[in-house]
Design a protein around this motif. Sequence first.
Motif, PDB file in Angstrom:
ATOM      1  N   MET A  27       0.835  -1.196   0.000  1.00  0.00           N
ATOM      2  CA  MET A  27       0.000   0.000   0.000  1.00  0.00           C
ATOM      3  C   MET A  27       0.872   1.249   0.000  1.00  0.00           C
ATOM      4  SD  MET A  27      -3.024  -1.087  -0.365  1.00  0.00           S
ATOM      5  CE  MET A  27      -2.417  -2.582  -1.123  1.00  0.00           C
ATOM      6  N   ALA A  28       1.971   1.243   0.752  1.00  0.00           N
ATOM      7  CA  ALA A  28       2.897   2.386   0.749  1.00  0.00           C
ATOM      8  C   ALA A  28       3.499   2.579  -0.643  1.00  0.00           C
ATOM      9  CB  ALA A  28       3.993   2.176   1.793  1.00  0.00           C
ATOM     10  N   TYR A  29       3.822   1.481  -1.312  1.00  0.00           N
ATOM     11  CA  TYR A  29       4.343   1.555  -2.680  1.00  0.00           C
ATOM     12  C   TYR A  29       3.330   2.230  -3.609  1.00  0.00           C
ATOM     13  CZ  TYR A  29       5.677  -0.147  -7.338  1.00  0.00           C
ATOM     14  OH  TYR A  29       5.997  -0.240  -8.670  1.00  0.00           O
ATOM     15  N   ILE A  30       2.075   1.847  -3.487  1.00  0.00           N
ATOM     16  CA  ILE A  30       1.025   2.434  -4.334  1.00  0.00           C
ATOM     17  C   ILE A  30       0.828   3.914  -3.991  1.00  0.00           C
ATOM     18  CG2 ILE A  30      -1.459   2.379  -4.854  1.00  0.00           C
ATOM     19  CD1 ILE A  30      -1.239  -0.742  -4.472  1.00  0.00           C
ATOM     20  N   ILE A  31       0.749   4.217  -2.714  1.00  0.00           N
ATOM     21  CA  ILE A  31       0.537   5.597  -2.260  1.00  0.00           C
ATOM     22  C   ILE A  31       1.656   6.516  -2.748  1.00  0.00           C
ATOM     23  CG2 ILE A  31       0.486   7.076  -0.203  1.00  0.00           C
ATOM     24  CD1 ILE A  31      -0.910   4.592   1.204  1.00  0.00           C
ATOM     25  N   ASN A  32       2.876   6.026  -2.737  1.00  0.00           N
ATOM     26  CA  ASN A  32       4.037   6.848  -3.096  1.00  0.00           C
ATOM     27  C   ASN A  32       4.437   6.732  -4.562  1.00  0.00           C
ATOM     28  OD1 ASN A  32       4.599   7.929  -0.442  1.00  0.00           O
ATOM     29  ND2 ASN A  32       5.134   5.840   0.116  1.00  0.00           N
ATOM     30  N   PHE A  33       3.702   5.943  -5.336  1.00  0.00           N
ATOM     31  CA  PHE A  33       4.075   5.715  -6.730  1.00  0.00           C
ATOM     32  C   PHE A  33       3.830   6.967  -7.568  1.00  0.00           C
ATOM     33  CE2 PHE A  33       3.572   4.431 -11.093  1.00  0.00           C
ATOM     34  CZ  PHE A  33       4.637   3.578 -11.265  1.00  0.00           C
ATOM     35  N   ASN A  34       4.792   7.278  -8.414  1.00  0.00           N
ATOM     36  CA  ASN A  34       4.661   8.357  -9.396  1.00  0.00           C
ATOM     37  C   ASN A  34       5.265   7.855 -10.700  1.00  0.00           C
ATOM     38  OD1 ASN A  34       3.530  10.600  -7.836  1.00  0.00           O
ATOM     39  ND2 ASN A  34       5.407  10.404  -6.650  1.00  0.00           N
ATOM     40  N   GLY A  35       4.720   8.295 -11.794  1.00  0.00           N
ATOM     41  CA  GLY A  35       5.256   7.881 -13.081  1.00  0.00           C
ATOM     42  C   GLY A  35       4.261   7.033 -13.849  1.00  0.00           C
ATOM     43  N   ASP A  36       4.784   6.363 -14.854  1.00  0.00           N
ATOM     44  CA  ASP A  36       3.941   5.515 -15.699  1.00  0.00           C
ATOM     45  C   ASP A  36       3.607   4.217 -14.974  1.00  0.00           C
ATOM     46  OD1 ASP A  36       4.073   7.376 -17.768  1.00  0.00           O
ATOM     47  OD2 ASP A  36       5.844   6.430 -18.666  1.00  0.00           O
TER      48      ASP A  36
END
Length: 158
Positions: free
Chosen positions: A106-115
Amino acid sequence: MKLINSFKINHLKLKPGIYVSNVIKLTADHLTTFDLRFTCPNFEEVLSTGTIHTIEHLGATFLRNHETLKDRIIFFGPMGCRTGFYLIIRGLYGSMEIAEVLQEMMAYIINFNGDIPGSSPMECGNYLDNDLDAAKVAATKYLDVLNNLNEENTRYQL
């Protein structure tokens, strides 16, 4: 035909959480299926297709690259009712044993930016139906659930 186990769960009592949905004993190992319930069925709005599609792409990418679980991930994908996801892991696991990995996801998704991985026309059959902002909102809400797990949202209430 017999009613399958997942339809025997009282969805009017089901809260967002992590549930062991099924365990299959293989010859030398087990497959554990988890019900990752993001919304309260029949009481909360379901996840939009763009939200669920984005979480599927980001979640599958995260899990299949996870340092300790990548070789044990069998499947990660959305429920047809759009209230959560199924996760199948090779091995015998309980809800609390995977909570930390799901918090990381969930942290990965929350902090994801880009394509979004796998979201080009060559890689995906519906590449335009993604919603990163809504996926981040859903992941934030689910992370709060994961940070406050108890018996009510880790064991099915029949």
